[in-house]
Design a protein around this motif. Structure first.
Motif, PDB file in Angstrom:
ATOM      1  N   UNK B  96       6.412 -84.683  -4.280  1.00 34.20           N
ATOM      2  CA  UNK B  96       5.881 -85.702  -3.370  1.00 34.20           C
ATOM      3  C   UNK B  96       4.368 -85.793  -3.316  1.00 34.20           C
ATOM      4  N   UNK B  97       3.730 -85.953  -4.456  1.00 32.96           N
ATOM      5  CA  UNK B  97       2.286 -86.212  -4.512  1.00 32.96           C
ATOM      6  C   UNK B  97       1.463 -85.089  -3.894  1.00 32.96           C
ATOM      7  N   UNK B  98       2.085 -83.952  -3.771  1.00 37.58           N
ATOM      8  CA  UNK B  98       1.355 -82.854  -3.147  1.00 37.58           C
ATOM      9  C   UNK B  98       0.433 -82.113  -4.078  1.00 37.58           C
ATOM     10  N   UNK B  99       0.352 -82.598  -5.301  1.00 36.22           N
ATOM     11  CA  UNK B  99      -0.449 -81.872  -6.274  1.00 36.22           C
ATOM     12  C   UNK B  99       0.397 -80.858  -7.004  1.00 36.22           C
TER      13      UNK B  99
END
Lengths: 115, 111
Positions: B96-99
């Motif tokens: 989820x785009x958390x890196x």
């Protein structure tokens, strides 16, 4: 096309100097994420920061600060009062794919901090 | 502690050999990635997988193959078709785009 440019290949400073690492990105999307990673000599990349395209506030974390400017498509990273432990390769990265977390990396900037 | 484990740290391959690099994560991340890093260059995407039993080619997939039979595991095989395999290989996972969370890498050398 998406692209991340880190024009500075290598920077050398003396301890306690401030140093800024530049990052310029290209994307057609209005929603995207920008990242900075640190790669010490051990090789593992360490996450430093994530910024989404709707948040242009600058961020400060200790000696680290980031300046995000959409008008110039830049996401620069400043280290204040550099230390020898800051010596590493620093990568800027862009994620703008709606369906995946794929990252596009710049070529990195090698920072050497001398005592 | 949660993280990504890559093994081996160093690997030597003879000409014409296939070798497999291991990547295991216990972060419960859905997506996993393989990148190649050459001296003075950025990271280039080889393959990625968003769910079990599914994977997609990245920018430089030729000469490589992967599998994703378990959520935790995403091994990379460097085949004899890869003409210049000497490089540093990094595995990563994300959610989820958390890196990304990266492994510590495998340095592959052709001898």
């Amino acid at each position: 096309a998406q692209k991340v440019t880190q024009a500075q290949t290598e920077i050398s400073v003396v301890e306690k100097e401030d140093v800024t690492l530049d990052c310029v990105y290209e994307t057609r999307d209005t929603t995207y994420y920008l990242f900075w990673y640190k790669q010490p000599p051990s090789g593992e990349l360490v996450f430093l920061i994530r910024r989404n395209s709707f948040d242009e506030q600058n961020e400060i974390s200790g000696r680290y600060s980031w300046n995000f400017q959409k008008s110039t498509s830049s996401f620069n990273f400043t280290i204040t009062a550099s230390q020898v432990v800051d010596s590493a390769v620093y990568f800027c990265a862009l994620s703008d794919d709606d369906n995946t977390d794929k990252l596009i990396f710049g070529t990195g900037t090698r920072l050497q901090v001398f005592p | 502690d949660g993280g990504i484990t890559q093994s081996p740290k160093y690997l030597f391959r003879k000409e014409g050999q296939n070798v497999t690099l291991s990547c295991e994560q216990n972060l419960n991340h859905d997506a996993m990635y393989w990148y190649r890093q050459d001296p003075g260059q950025g990271l280039r995407l080889i393959y990625y997988s968003q769910i079990v039993n599914d994977f997609q080619k990245g920018d430089i997939a030729e000469g490589y193959s992967v599998s994703r039979e378990k959520k935790e595991s995403f091994p990379l095989t460097v085949t004899s078709a890869q003409k210049n395999p000497t490089a540093f290989y990094l595995c990563a996972s994300s959610m989820d785009r958390g890196g990304y969370t990266f492994g510590s890498g495998t340095r592959l050398t052709v001898v």
